[in-house]
Design an enzyme around this catalytic site. Structure first.
Site, PDB file in Angstrom:
ATOM      1  N   GLU A 197     -10.687 -14.000   7.940  1.00  0.00           N
ATOM      2  CA  GLU A 197      -9.758 -15.231   7.855  1.00  0.00           C
ATOM      3  C   GLU A 197      -9.754 -16.234   8.965  1.00  0.00           C
ATOM      4  OE1 GLU A 197      -8.927 -12.279   8.348  1.00  0.00           O
ATOM      5  OE2 GLU A 197      -6.742 -12.184   9.285  1.00  0.00           O
ATOM      6  N   CYS A 242     -20.512  -6.616  18.928  1.00  0.00           N
ATOM      7  CA  CYS A 242     -20.247  -5.084  18.955  1.00  0.00           C
ATOM      8  C   CYS A 242     -21.292  -4.576  19.689  1.00  0.00           C
ATOM      9  CB  CYS A 242     -20.376  -4.557  17.414  1.00  0.00           C
ATOM     10  SG  CYS A 242     -21.753  -4.853  16.648  1.00  0.00           S
TER      11      CYS A 242
HETATM   12  P1  NAD Z   1     -10.656  -6.615  12.928  1.00  0.00           P
HETATM   13  O1  NAD Z   1     -10.934  -5.274  13.100  1.00  0.00           O
HETATM   14  O2  NAD Z   1      -9.289  -7.148  13.474  1.00  0.00           O
HETATM   15  O3  NAD Z   1     -10.906  -7.356  11.514  1.00  0.00           O
HETATM   16  C1  NAD Z   1     -12.006  -6.837  10.553  1.00  0.00           C
HETATM   17  C2  NAD Z   1     -11.589  -7.010   9.168  1.00  0.00           C
HETATM   18  O4  NAD Z   1     -10.330  -6.506   8.870  1.00  0.00           O
HETATM   19  C3  NAD Z   1     -11.207  -8.593   9.030  1.00  0.00           C
HETATM   20  O5  NAD Z   1     -11.515  -9.023   7.470  1.00  0.00           O
HETATM   21  C4  NAD Z   1      -9.784  -8.496   8.849  1.00  0.00           C
HETATM   22  O6  NAD Z   1      -8.989  -9.638   7.994  1.00  0.00           O
HETATM   23  C5  NAD Z   1      -9.413  -7.428   8.283  1.00  0.00           C
HETATM   24  N1  NAD Z   1      -7.870  -6.676   8.932  1.00  0.00           N
HETATM   25  C6  NAD Z   1      -7.522  -6.903  10.266  1.00  0.00           C
HETATM   26  N2  NAD Z   1      -6.294  -5.999  10.245  1.00  0.00           N
HETATM   27  C7  NAD Z   1      -6.202  -5.234   9.152  1.00  0.00           C
HETATM   28  C8  NAD Z   1      -5.153  -4.288   8.798  1.00  0.00           C
HETATM   29  N3  NAD Z   1      -4.414  -4.114   9.671  1.00  0.00           N
HETATM   30  N4  NAD Z   1      -5.515  -3.618   7.440  1.00  0.00           N
HETATM   31  C9  NAD Z   1      -6.430  -4.183   6.957  1.00  0.00           C
HETATM   32  N5  NAD Z   1      -7.428  -5.185   7.071  1.00  0.00           N
HETATM   33  C10 NAD Z   1      -7.477  -5.697   8.412  1.00  0.00           C
HETATM   34  O7  NAD Z   1     -11.939  -7.009  13.746  1.00  0.00           O
HETATM   35  P2  NAD Z   1     -12.438  -8.650  14.237  1.00  0.00           P
HETATM   36  O8  NAD Z   1     -11.311  -8.907  15.443  1.00  0.00           O
HETATM   37  O9  NAD Z   1     -12.402  -9.519  13.078  1.00  0.00           O
HETATM   38  O10 NAD Z   1     -13.755  -8.188  14.870  1.00  0.00           O
HETATM   39  C11 NAD Z   1     -14.074  -7.777  15.950  1.00  0.00           C
HETATM   40  C12 NAD Z   1     -14.193  -6.232  16.022  1.00  0.00           C
HETATM   41  O11 NAD Z   1     -15.462  -5.827  15.095  1.00  0.00           O
HETATM   42  C13 NAD Z   1     -14.651  -5.572  17.437  1.00  0.00           C
HETATM   43  O12 NAD Z   1     -14.048  -4.465  17.538  1.00  0.00           O
HETATM   44  C14 NAD Z   1     -16.140  -5.144  17.101  1.00  0.00           C
HETATM   45  O13 NAD Z   1     -16.592  -4.402  17.917  1.00  0.00           O
HETATM   46  C15 NAD Z   1     -16.125  -4.843  15.653  1.00  0.00           C
HETATM   47  N6  NAD Z   1     -17.500  -5.057  14.967  1.00  0.00           N
HETATM   48  C16 NAD Z   1     -18.100  -3.960  14.882  1.00  0.00           C
HETATM   49  C17 NAD Z   1     -19.414  -4.084  14.395  1.00  0.00           C
HETATM   50  C18 NAD Z   1     -20.238  -2.938  14.419  1.00  0.00           C
HETATM   51  O14 NAD Z   1     -21.342  -3.141  13.701  1.00  0.00           O
HETATM   52  N7  NAD Z   1     -19.968  -1.740  14.476  1.00  0.00           N
HETATM   53  C19 NAD Z   1     -20.111  -5.340  14.186  1.00  0.00           C
HETATM   54  C20 NAD Z   1     -19.223  -6.403  14.309  1.00  0.00           C
HETATM   55  C21 NAD Z   1     -18.093  -6.355  14.971  1.00  0.00           C
END
Ligand code: NAD
Length: 498
Positions: A177, A282
């Protein structure tokens, strides 16, 4: 660009029926640039219903026709990708060249998905018993869901949806979002390329939208990328509801530098991999593990390069943009304070850096911290910002043990000119993606992407051959035609003749 970024359901833009809205910032100015509707349960249900209705026809569409749509999408995408780069920079903040880079890596997966006819071929064994043949089919799952993070608003959705759609599934994507416009742009373009309505839907939202997808009886699978605690929750909840799930989590990626390494190459790589995209990757390198005696010389080289980096608005000629939100910027800056309190040495401090842009943007400059303690939260937590730590070790073995004791296992790299040491490292390190003199070893699209340990939950990685396995159900058919040699009634368990 829309001022309110709509959902994309059944081939049309809609704001849905939820009164809830999220703010979407321009991180380079700090201003709210637009808003996004946060889906209600009914909005998510509408997206799933559209996907469910579209599935029978799309799943039955010939490989030739599906492939034609994928190629048309690819052509349009390549012609107009600069529009998408501008959208990414405006909402994420990364510099335009970096936005173009993530699009290029996403397009690799689209290229790969255009080969679906070859990739989804089954196997065939003739005459496994007299007159009996066995073959396998790969059939689509149905409605698949994708939940993506903020840091790659185009590439991470593209890790999944081109393969899912090409394989005959219909999709509901719930993008971050924080920067949702990229997904909408891709959905509109896919429709323009001839994708039937309902095959690719985008529903914006927060936890409510995610939970609705995780529990929805018509959703067959969940592909998630985000932070580790949420990935774990997604994996457990989706599996509990009987879904196929792949949940990629956070990371803490180490670069092991052996004394024989080319230190100029190492310094360039550490700066590129530590500070590209403001460290919000990541696969960013966040810890340099220097095998002595190289640490002092390496730190000097890295610091010198850092002093040349220009931080500012991603639309200008800068090296590094802002962080995604003020809150995230402050959290990352808090780790620098913590490092000082823990007795580490802040060699280069990114707080208060001079920037080329609006003072209200979410700025934090590149930061280098020496002598990071492995007991400190600065080491233990994923910081996800432009903060590079250095840990000094005395041997390869000590460095390897350090890396292997991490809770994460996403990416790592070794820098050395010793082939034997590199080969030993690729075998011994407990990490899913390994670079040898390559700092960000994101596999190309015809291999699969995924980490080990708390960096990934589930058995099937993203894109590449694993994507075919994830987005199809295998069926084995045993057939016999007009076989006059049947043996009559036999209640024993069927077995091949000798
Ligand atoms: P995030 O976990 O906050 O959010 C990811 C998704 O989950 C979003 O669509 C968000 O709306 C949803 N979300 C957030 N809180 C939630 C909840 N409590 N319950 C259900 N859904 C929820 O991650 P971010 O801040 O958007 O992205 C950064 C993170 O993503 C970092 O930890 C990064 O390492 C990781 N990442 C990992 C990879 C990989 O390939 N391993 C790739 C890109 C990013």
């Amino acid at each position: 660009m829309y001022s309110t970024i709509p959902h994309w359901i059944n081939g049309s833009a809609t704001e849905g029926d939820s009164p809830n809205r999220g703010d979407v910032f321009n991180p380079a100015t700090g201003a709210v640039a637009r808003t996004v509707p946060l889906a209600s349960v009914a909005d998510v249900n509408a997206g799933v219903a559209a996907a469910k209705a579209a599935f029978p026809a799309w799943g039955n569409t010939s490989l030739a026709k599906r492939t034609a749509v994928m190629f048309a999408f690819r052509e349009l995408f390549n012609a107009r990708k600069d529009e998408l780069a501008a959208i990414i920079t405006a909402e994420h903040g990364k510099v335009l060249s970096d936005a173009a880079g993530e699009i290029a890596r996403g397009l690799e997966v689209l290229d790969f998905a255009c080969g679906i006819a070859h990739l989804s071929k089954g196997e065939y064994s003739e005459n496994v018993s007299t007159g009996v043949d066995v073959y396998s089919l790969q059939q689509p799952l149905g409605v698949v869901s994708i939940i993506s993070p903020f840091n790659f608003p185009a590439m991470v959705p593209m890790w999944f949806f081109p393969m899912a759609v090409a394989a005959g599934n219909t999709v509901v994507l719930k993008p971050s979002e924080k920067d949702p416009s990229a997904s909408l742009w891709m959905a509109e373009l896919f429709t323009e390329a001839g994708l039937p309505d309902g095959v690719f839907n985008v529903v914006h939202g927060d936890k409510l939208a995610v939970d609705t997808l995780l529990e929805h009886p018509d959703v067959a699978s969940v592909s998630f990328v985000g932070s580790t605690p949420i990935a774990k929750y997604i994996y457990e909840t989706a599996a509990h509801h009987g879904k196929r799930v792949q949940a990629l989590g956070g990371a803490k990626n180490h670069m092991l530098v052996l004394p024989d390494a080319d230190l100029d190459l190492v310094a360039d790589s550490a700066v590129n991999a530590g500070f590209g995209s403001a460290g919000e990757r990541c696969m960013a390198i966040s810890v340099v593990v220097a095998v002595e005696p190289v640490a002092d010389e390496l730190i000097a080289k890295v610091s010198e390069r850092m002093s040349t980096l220009k931080v500012g608005d991603g639309t200008r000629s800068c090296d590094m943009g802002p962080l995604i939100t003020q809150q995230h910027r402050d959290k990352v800056a808090g780790y620098i304070e913590l490092a000082e309190a823990d007795g580490s040495t802040v060699v280069v401090d990114g707080r208060g850096i001079e920037i080329d842009g609006d003072a209200n943007g979410f700025w934090l400059g590149p930061t280098l911290i020496d002598n990071v303690s492995t007991d400190s939260d600065v080491y233990k937590h994923e910081i996800f910002g432009p903060v590079l730590g250095v840990i000094r070790v005395q041997s390869y073995e000590e460095g390897l043990a350090l890396i292997n004791s991490s809770q994460y296992g996403n990416g790592t790299a070794i820098f050395t000119n010793d082939g034997g040491a590199a080969r030993r490292f690729q075998r011994e390190v407990e990490v899913g993606m390994v670079g040898i003199n390559v700092p960000i070893p994101v596999p190309v699209a015809f291999f699969s992407f995924g980490g080990w340990k708390d960096s990934m939950f589930g058995d099937t990685k993203a894109y590449g051959p694993d994507a075919i396995r994830f987005f199809t159900r295998q069926k084995a058919v045993t057939s016999r035609w007009l076989d006059p040699s049947h043996g009559g009634i036999n209640l024993g368990f069927p077995q091949s003749d000798a």
